[in-house]
Design an enzyme around this catalytic site. Structure first.
Site, mmCIF file in Angstrom:
data_model
loop_
_atom_site.group_PDB
_atom_site.id
_atom_site.type_symbol
_atom_site.label_atom_id
_atom_site.label_comp_id
_atom_site.label_asym_id
_atom_site.label_seq_id
_atom_site.Cartn_x
_atom_site.Cartn_y
_atom_site.Cartn_z
ATOM 1 N N SER A 143 4.303 1.127 -8.956
ATOM 2 C CA SER A 143 3.713 1.154 -7.613
ATOM 3 C C SER A 143 4.702 1.867 -6.705
ATOM 4 O O SER A 143 5.899 1.938 -7.017
ATOM 5 C CB SER A 143 3.517 -0.283 -7.130
ATOM 6 O OG SER A 143 3.232 -0.329 -5.758
ATOM 7 N N TYR A 156 6.010 -9.284 -6.132
ATOM 8 C CA TYR A 156 5.440 -8.016 -6.600
ATOM 9 C C TYR A 156 6.478 -6.890 -6.515
ATOM 10 O O TYR A 156 6.667 -6.134 -7.473
ATOM 11 C CB TYR A 156 4.221 -7.699 -5.727
ATOM 12 C CG TYR A 156 3.413 -6.490 -6.136
ATOM 13 C CD1 TYR A 156 2.358 -6.610 -7.044
ATOM 14 C CD2 TYR A 156 3.665 -5.228 -5.598
ATOM 15 C CE1 TYR A 156 1.592 -5.520 -7.392
ATOM 16 C CE2 TYR A 156 2.902 -4.126 -5.949
ATOM 17 C CZ TYR A 156 1.861 -4.275 -6.840
ATOM 18 O OH TYR A 156 1.103 -3.188 -7.197
#
Ligand code: NAD
Length: 261
Positions: A143, A156
């Site tokens: 990401s 995350y």
């Protein structure tokens, strides 16, 4: 590009980016192992639709990416069924948006297990075969949050930064065996994972859902466009091409300029 005879395992491919990547590989005739949660009838329909895209076989494996023994079994079942696992796309991922002080510890553990540890377990299981055959591709769907942080996503961002380090390390270990290891770092893609964060982020920041899309999600995406799953499938296929043979250990942003700023 033709991946006839090659087998690709895409974790978390019953939805979103993983499903888009599974479609990309099926369309170039790879055998595809679909994995992820969902309604059995919907998954069966999707498997049949994927099979129609090319000449490869498509099978579903329900392994839970938070369970190491199930991950190992998924790789060995795929090797037994197809003779090899040539490409692993570590894509399964979940998210929780919450300030660190109130972040539920069990969600922290689960996010680290699925978003980070599962890539270790698939890699550990699939790499020996790739090395033996002298060709392999490990593609980690990281990401922009593998490169930069945002508030309220501590687990995350930690997991995705971990993936950046893991990608570099295994790239070095496998470099002389025809195996490349790379991460793709998407900006925002409108998948169920992101749709779900919109109300959570609105609550955490005390703003409207429209404001989340405009002022949070696309604020840093300089193109002002969401990334698409088809674009990410194209990048994953490129990493499997001969042109990408010397690309290894990178975390490639596909983020509309987010991490350039
Ligand atoms: P999604 O929610 O649409 O899909 C997630 C997939 O993972 C589903 O198939 C789900 O069933 C599966 N999954 C969840 N838990 C699992 C488990 N324990 N075992 C097996 N499968 C499991 O999400 P998405 O947006 O397509 O995200 C896919 C990946 O892309 C994630 O790693 C995510 O972090 C990353 N990513 C997404 C975006 C985005 O904007 N959507 C941006 C950057 C990175």
């Amino acid at each position: 590009m033709n991946m006839n005879g090659k087998t690709v395992v895409v974790t978390g491919s019953t939805s979103g980016i993983g499903l888009g990547i599974a479609r990309g590989f099926a369309a170039v005739n790879a055998n595809v192992v679909v994995n992820g949660f969902g309604n059995a009838a919907d998954i069966e329909k999707e498997v049949q639709a994927l099979e129609k895209l090319g000449s490869g076989a498509v099978v579903y494996d329900a392994a839970d990416m938070s369970k190491p023994d199930q991950i190992v079994a998924m790789i060995s079942n795929a090797e037994a069924r197809f003779g090899s696992v040539d490409v692993v796309v570590n894509n399964a991922g979940i998210q929780t948006v919450e300030p660190v002080e109130t972040f539920p510890p069990e969600r922290w553990d689960l996010i680290i297990a699925i978003n980070m540890n599962s890539a270790f377990h698939t890699t550990r299981a699939a790499l020996p075969g790739m090395k033996r055959r002298g060709w392999g591709r490990i593609i980690n769907i990281s990401s922009a949050h593998g490169l930069v942080a945002s508030p309220y996503k501590s687990a995350y961002v930690t997991a995705k930064h971990g993936i950046t380090g893991f990608t570099k390390t295994v790239a070095l270990e496998a470099a002389q065996n025809g195996v490349t290891v790379n991460a793709i770092c998407p900006g925002y893609v409108l998948t169920p994972l992101v749709e779900k964060q919109i109300p959570e982020t609105a609550a955490a920041r005390g703003i409207s859902e429209e404001a989340v899309k405009r002022d949070v999600l696309l604020a840093a995406q300089w193109t002002k466009k969401f990334v698409t799953v088809e674009q990410l499938a194209g990048v994953a296929l490129f990493l499997c091409s001969d042109a990408a043979e010397n690309i290894t250990g990178i975390s490639l942003p596909v983020d509309g300029g987010w991490t350039a700023a």
